[in-house]
Design a protein around this motif. Structure first.
Motif, PDB file in Angstrom:
ATOM      1  N   TYR A 162       0.199  20.682  -4.229  1.00  0.00           N
ATOM      2  CA  TYR A 162       1.063  20.109  -5.270  1.00  0.00           C
ATOM      3  C   TYR A 162       0.665  18.644  -5.371  1.00  0.00           C
ATOM      4  N   ILE A 163       0.214  18.222  -6.556  1.00  0.00           N
ATOM      5  CA  ILE A 163      -0.347  16.881  -6.724  1.00  0.00           C
ATOM      6  C   ILE A 163       0.510  16.114  -7.712  1.00  0.00           C
ATOM      7  N   GLN A 164       1.104  15.020  -7.253  1.00  0.00           N
ATOM      8  CA  GLN A 164       1.980  14.194  -8.093  1.00  0.00           C
ATOM      9  C   GLN A 164       1.298  12.861  -8.372  1.00  0.00           C
ATOM     10  N   ALA A 165       1.300  12.458  -9.623  1.00  0.00           N
ATOM     11  CA  ALA A 165       0.742  11.167 -10.020  1.00  0.00           C
ATOM     12  C   ALA A 165       1.770  10.424 -10.849  1.00  0.00           C
ATOM     13  N   ALA A 207      -2.766   3.650  -7.613  1.00  0.00           N
ATOM     14  CA  ALA A 207      -3.520   4.904  -7.663  1.00  0.00           C
ATOM     15  C   ALA A 207      -3.363   5.460  -9.076  1.00  0.00           C
ATOM     16  N   PRO A 208      -4.198   5.026 -10.007  1.00  0.00           N
ATOM     17  CA  PRO A 208      -4.031   5.433 -11.408  1.00  0.00           C
ATOM     18  C   PRO A 208      -4.040   6.950 -11.559  1.00  0.00           C
ATOM     19  N   ALA A 209      -3.257   7.442 -12.511  1.00  0.00           N
ATOM     20  CA  ALA A 209      -3.122   8.888 -12.709  1.00  0.00           C
ATOM     21  C   ALA A 209      -4.471   9.550 -12.947  1.00  0.00           C
ATOM     22  N   LYS A 210      -5.357   8.880 -13.680  1.00  0.00           N
ATOM     23  CA  LYS A 210      -6.676   9.449 -13.948  1.00  0.00           C
ATOM     24  C   LYS A 210      -7.464   9.632 -12.654  1.00  0.00           C
ATOM     25  N   GLY A 222       5.748   4.339 -11.832  1.00  0.00           N
ATOM     26  CA  GLY A 222       4.539   3.985 -11.114  1.00  0.00           C
ATOM     27  C   GLY A 222       4.440   4.498  -9.692  1.00  0.00           C
ATOM     28  N   HIS A 223       3.782   3.693  -8.849  1.00  0.00           N
ATOM     29  CA  HIS A 223       3.394   4.125  -7.511  1.00  0.00           C
ATOM     30  C   HIS A 223       4.589   4.348  -6.598  1.00  0.00           C
TER      31      HIS A 223
END
Length: 631
Positions: free
Chosen positions: A514-517, A524-527, A548-549
């Motif tokens: 499960y990856i959360q951005a 840690a930019p979403a891209k 954000g972060h």
């Protein structure tokens, strides 16, 4: 903290001297500008005495500070200049064609035109009949910026002209850096970043004699605001760190990091906390959380209403938290292997303690990066089934597009950081300053204005308290991390890095992830976070959270803030994910809880070691433990 952390930062010293000189000049000037109206002689003498007292207190404080600094063998000032920011400034001045006559002529012509336009708003330099404004109306200025939102910046021609010229020159100088030719992409990004940092630092809002709000406050308090502000400045200089929140408002275990639990295991590197359950039944598979070692673990256990840990416990999850120890001289030789081994150690201990075959895991930021390496290591060893799932909070493995932090990652910057270390340890205050610079206007200059120039008290804000509760890092490992991952991007090259003697290949990871951005994440930019999906062989779920972060992660459901996006299709890029995404209001936490249960919904009664510290269960101490309090 280390007692010696390298040479004094001259940029910070010069900035402090400039602020102090301006404050002293302001007190002298304002003291001579006493109202000459109907005030009695006694009142005038009293006011004059107030200004004189403020000036004397300011002078005494500065003299005491200078004596104190001379007595220190090695004065540390990471406050404003994390990695020799002064050299960044020199780079800007050397590389931009600011001395070019054509450039200077353009500055002069556009500046003169802007000056005439601004003054014209006040009817200066033209016939009153030509004045576009009306009496009592606020002038309509061509540029706006939240730093100059206070009406004081527009009430008087001088301050209106000063901040408008500053904004014009900022635009021109930044455009000059962005359009400079002949630099490779990395050097270009670094120059643009340094230029913006320099421009932000030179804002008229940052100095007492060019800030009308600070001047009005000084006049209102008869200089007391400047004295209080300089007290705040000198306290921060002695501390070597910018203060964002009231230093006495929070205490570990009393009003932050208060979720009940026990320390059930410890090593020289970490303590393992198990939290006390609040439900009769819990999911059979427990959860082990790995927070970033660059800060304290309680970002996930702030005040109770914000605590992810408390919420997860209330959802019927057996929660374990790793609390990393702030590095000291005994940890100077630690490397990445040690942190990966610590993660496998924690996983194995929880499995044995609760007699379960596997655990769920969470890795936040750099601990998520390490979790990916841990999963690859376990897969190579044939032990992947020890981890039932892995959740990544704003974590990167591919650093090609890692954002503004890459501006600190070249040979010169890494070498500078190594030289700042003492006894093999990087002082956490330097790292905190580096993160502050990434959002300089929000995390540096707004506090300079409020706390130094206006003498305001610091607010009580748990998130900012955590942000300033720094940890020290092993210099050898940290520099290798920056060099191997951020600079050279070797983690995504199969076999390019080894951990515990095993070549790392992220493609071996088949564990459900499960990856959360964070949509607005500047660390840690979403891209960049998205790219983790490109290196996994198993199933994954990607969620893009609002904010954000930090706020994108610490977003409890009851707050009903922000939103998150999911995409049930098969997007092959972040852009395609966003194009086909479904927006959901509020927190993503319940979505994650549902995903966790979809993997295995088996629950068990709370008995035995599911409740730490029960009969026959030897524990070390109450949460939050000793390590979180080490400095």
């Amino acid at each position: 903290m280390p007692s010696k952390v390298g040479p004094t930062d001259k940029t910070t010293d010069l900035f402090a001297e400039l602020l102090m000189a301006q404050a002293q000049g302001a007190l002298a000037l304002f003291g001579q500008m006493l109202p000459q109206s109907d005030a009695s002689v006694a009142e005038s003498e009293r006011e004059s005495g107030d200004w004189a007292e403020s000036a004397a207190r300011l002078q005494a404080m500065w003299a005491e500070f200078q004596v104190d600094q001379m007595a220190r063998v090695s004065a540390a000032s990471p406050l404003m200049d994390p990695f020799q920011w002064g050299q960044m400034t020199e780079t800007v001045l050397r590389q931009l064609p600011l001395a070019n006559p054509e450039v200077q002529q353009k500055f002069w012509e556009e500046g003169l035109a802007l000056t005439n336009a601004v003054l014209g708003q006040f009817g200066i330099g033209q016939n009153p009949a030509q004045n576009p404004g009306t009496e009592g109306s606020e002038p309509q200025l061509p540029r706006s910026d939240k730093r100059f939102a206070d009406p004081s910046w527009r009430r008087q021609p001088y301050f209106a002209m000063v901040h408008q010229l500053y904004l014009l020159l900022s635009e021109q100088v930044l455009a000059m850096a962005e359009n400079l030719e002949g630099l490779d992409a990395a050097k270009k990004r670094q120059l643009v970043f340094a230029t913006k940092a320099l421009i932000d630092g030179l804002s008229p809002a940052n100095f007492p004699l060019t800030n009308p709000v600070a001047i009005e406050k000084a006049l209102e308090t008869r200089g007391e605001s400047l004295v209080k502000g300089m007290e705040n400045l000198l306290a921060d200089l002695r501390r070597g760190q910018l203060t964002h929140t009231s230093p006495t408002a929070f205490k570990l275990g009393e009003n932050i990091a208060v979720t009940p639990g026990k320390v059930v295991y410890e090593t020289p590197l970490f303590q393992l906390i198990q939290y006390t359950p609040t439900t009769d039944k819990v999911l059979k598979t427990p959860l082990v959380i790995f927070p970033p070692w660059i800060n304290r673990f309680y970002i996930l256990d702030l005040a109770p209403k914000k605590s992810f840990v408390r919420w997860a416990v209330e959802q019927g999850i057996t929660v374990f938290m790793v609390s990393w120890k702030s590095a000291d001289a005994t940890m100077a030789d630690l490397q990445w292997d040690d942190y990966v081994q610590a993660q496998t150690d924690a996983i194995d201990h929880v499995r044995a303690r609760l007699d379960v075959p596997s655990v769920h895991t969470i890795g936040y930021c750099v601990a998520g990066t390490t979790l990916a390496a841990t999963l690859a290591l376990l897969a190579s060893r044939g032990e992947a089934d020890k981890v039932a799932s892995a959740t990544f909070f704003t974590a990167q493995v591919d650093f090609e597009e890692a954002g503004d932090l890459k501006n600190f990652i070249d040979d010169h910057q890494i070498e500078a950081l190594a030289q700042l270390s003492s006894d093999g340890i990087v002082d956490g205050r330097y790292l905190a300053a580096a993160f502050n610079v990434l959002r300089g206007n929000d995390l540096i200059w707004s506090y300079v204005e409020k706390n130094y120039l206006q003498g305001e008290e610091h607010p009580a804000f748990d998130l900012l308290h955590w942000n300033g509760d720094v940890t020290n890092l092993p210099a050898r490992w940290h520099c290798a991390y920056l060099r191997d991952l951020y600079r050279d991007n070797r983690l995504v090259e199969p076999g390019a890095l080894q951990v515990c003697g095993v070549p790392i290949d992220l493609r071996r990871i088949a564990t459900p992830c499960y990856i959360q951005a964070g949509r607005e994440d500047h660390i840690a930019p979403a891209k960049s976070v998205w790219k983790l999906t490109r290196h996994l062989s198993g199933p994954w779920t990607f969620v893009l959270a609002g904010s954000g972060h930090i706020a994108g992660v610490v977003n409890p459901p009851h707050a009903k803030k922000y939103q998150f996006w999911t995409n049930s299709g098969e997007p092959d890029s972040l852009d395609s994910f966003i194009a086909g995404a479904q927006e959901h209001p509020g927190s993503w936490w319940p979505h994650w809880r549902g995903w966790l249960e979809s993997l295995d919904e088996t629950s068990v009664p709370v008995r035995g070691r599911r409740k730490p510290g029960g009969r026959g269960d030897a524990v070390i101490e109450d949460a939050p433990g000793r390590y979180v309090a080490t400095r």
